[in-house]
Write a protein that holds these residues in place. Structure first.
Motif, PDB file in Angstrom:
ATOM      1  N   LYS A  47       0.835  -1.206   0.000  1.00 15.98           N
ATOM      2  CA  LYS A  47       0.000   0.000   0.000  1.00 15.98           C
ATOM      3  C   LYS A  47       0.865   1.250   0.000  1.00 15.98           C
ATOM      4  N   THR A  48       1.936   1.227   0.762  1.00 19.95           N
ATOM      5  CA  THR A  48       2.850   2.368   0.800  1.00 19.95           C
ATOM      6  C   THR A  48       3.478   2.602  -0.569  1.00 19.95           C
ATOM      7  N   ARG A  49       3.830   1.513  -1.231  1.00 17.93           N
ATOM      8  CA  ARG A  49       4.413   1.646  -2.581  1.00 17.93           C
ATOM      9  C   ARG A  49       3.433   2.320  -3.540  1.00 17.93           C
ATOM     10  N   ASN A  86       4.112   4.227  -7.192  1.00 12.61           N
ATOM     11  CA  ASN A  86       4.389   3.063  -8.033  1.00 12.61           C
ATOM     12  C   ASN A  86       3.104   2.594  -8.698  1.00 12.61           C
ATOM     13  N   SER A  87       3.236   2.038  -9.872  1.00 15.49           N
ATOM     14  CA  SER A  87       2.042   1.561 -10.564  1.00 15.49           C
ATOM     15  C   SER A  87       1.453   0.362  -9.820  1.00 15.49           C
ATOM     16  N   LEU A 136       0.184  -2.340 -11.102  1.00 12.33           N
ATOM     17  CA  LEU A 136       0.650  -3.598 -11.676  1.00 12.33           C
ATOM     18  C   LEU A 136       2.058  -3.945 -11.184  1.00 12.33           C
ATOM     19  N   GLU A 137       2.923  -2.942 -11.128  1.00  9.94           N
ATOM     20  CA  GLU A 137       4.277  -3.158 -10.621  1.00  9.94           C
ATOM     21  C   GLU A 137       4.246  -3.597  -9.160  1.00  9.94           C
ATOM     22  N   THR A 138       3.386  -2.963  -8.394  1.00 14.45           N
ATOM     23  CA  THR A 138       3.263  -3.306  -6.973  1.00 14.45           C
ATOM     24  C   THR A 138       2.677  -4.693  -6.808  1.00 14.45           C
ATOM     25  N   LEU A 139       1.718  -5.050  -7.625  1.00 10.99           N
ATOM     26  CA  LEU A 139       1.124  -6.384  -7.555  1.00 10.99           C
ATOM     27  C   LEU A 139       2.168  -7.454  -7.873  1.00 10.99           C
ATOM     28  N   THR A 140       2.999  -7.209  -8.864  1.00  6.57           N
ATOM     29  CA  THR A 140       4.079  -8.138  -9.191  1.00  6.57           C
ATOM     30  C   THR A 140       5.037  -8.278  -8.007  1.00  6.57           C
ATOM     31  N   TRP A 141       5.398  -7.158  -7.408  1.00 11.91           N
ATOM     32  CA  TRP A 141       6.278  -7.188  -6.228  1.00 11.91           C
ATOM     33  C   TRP A 141       5.616  -7.946  -5.085  1.00 11.91           C
TER      34      TRP A 141
END
Length: 75
Positions: free
Chosen positions: A29-31, A36-37, A39-44
């Motif tokens: 959530k912080t990201r 951050n996008s 999708l990028e956060t979901l991948t992370w």
């Protein structure tokens, strides 16, 4: 006394793993809040969850099941 101790330790480990998953979610959530996008956060997030789930699975495999121990005693 040993089974009670193992059960207690198992509960502590489960609690710690749940806390780890919660903290990973907070970090995600912080990201997103930092820009951050999604999708990028979901991948992370998925990359962070997989090792935790592997730990849970390995602990489940090590833990003797109550049903199996009862069936061994009956035989």
């Amino acid at each position: 006394m040993k089974p009670q101790r193992q059960e207690f330790l198992g509960k502590i480990i489960a609690l710690l793993l749940a806390m780890q998953l919660f903290l990973i979610g907070l970090q995600a959530k912080t990201r997103i809040d930092q820009g951050n996008s999604t999708l990028e956060t979901l991948t992370w997030l998925i990359q962070q969850y997989i090792p935790v789930l592997v730990k849970v699975k390995s602990l489940e495999e090590k833990k003797p099941r109550k049903d199996e121990s009862k069936s061994k005693v009956k035989r």
